[in-house]
Scaffold this motif. Structure first.
Motif, short mmCIF file in Angstrom:
data_model
loop_
_atom_site.label_atom_id
_atom_site.label_comp_id
_atom_site.label_asym_id
_atom_site.label_seq_id
_atom_site.Cartn_x
_atom_site.Cartn_y
_atom_site.Cartn_z
N HIS A 1 -8.70 6.97 -3.02
CA HIS A 1 -9.56 8.00 -2.42
C HIS A 1 -10.15 8.91 -3.49
O HIS A 1 -11.33 9.27 -3.45
N THR B 1 0.54 -3.17 -6.22
CA THR B 1 0.65 -1.96 -5.42
C THR B 1 -0.70 -1.25 -5.41
O THR B 1 -1.41 -1.24 -6.41
N LEU B 2 -1.05 -0.69 -4.28
CA LEU B 2 -2.29 0.06 -4.13
C LEU B 2 -1.92 1.49 -3.76
O LEU B 2 -1.27 1.74 -2.76
N ASP B 3 -2.34 2.43 -4.59
CA ASP B 3 -2.09 3.85 -4.36
C ASP B 3 -3.26 4.41 -3.56
O ASP B 3 -4.36 4.61 -4.10
N ALA B 4 -3.05 4.66 -2.28
CA ALA B 4 -4.12 5.11 -1.40
C ALA B 4 -4.75 6.42 -1.88
O ALA B 4 -5.97 6.58 -1.83
N MET B 5 -3.93 7.34 -2.36
CA MET B 5 -4.47 8.62 -2.83
C MET B 5 -5.36 8.41 -4.05
O MET B 5 -6.45 8.97 -4.14
N ILE C 1 0.86 -1.18 0.00
CA ILE C 1 0.00 0.00 0.00
C ILE C 1 0.90 1.23 0.00
O ILE C 1 1.71 1.42 0.90
N LEU C 2 0.75 2.04 -1.04
CA LEU C 2 1.52 3.28 -1.15
C LEU C 2 0.69 4.38 -0.52
O LEU C 2 -0.12 5.03 -1.16
N SER C 3 0.88 4.58 0.80
CA SER C 3 -0.03 5.43 1.55
C SER C 3 0.48 6.85 1.76
O SER C 3 -0.23 7.67 2.33
N CYS C 4 1.68 7.16 1.34
CA CYS C 4 2.16 8.54 1.38
C CYS C 4 2.02 9.13 -0.01
O CYS C 4 2.13 8.42 -1.01
N THR C 5 1.82 10.41 -0.10
CA THR C 5 1.61 11.02 -1.40
C THR C 5 2.84 10.92 -2.29
O THR C 5 2.72 10.92 -3.51
#
Length: 52
Positions: A41, A34-38, A15-19
């Protein structure tokens, strides 16, 4: 680091949770999803707006 985590910890994704992380990993081919949290959202917000 991701390769080690796949081998040692048997992870199935990252999870890529930082911008900044999606930018840092851009163009890299990783052995797991990979999952881009931004991005997740943003997609959810767009769907919510479209439903109104």
């Amino acid at each position: 680091m991701v390769g080690r985590m796949v081998n040692d910890d048997k992870i199935g994704g990252v999870i890529l949770s930082c911008t900044e992380l999606p930018l840092a990993f851009n163009g890299l081919q990783l052995p797991v999803e990979t999952l881009d949290a931004m991005e997740i959202h943003i997609q959810k917000l767009v769907k919510m707006i479209e439903c109104k």
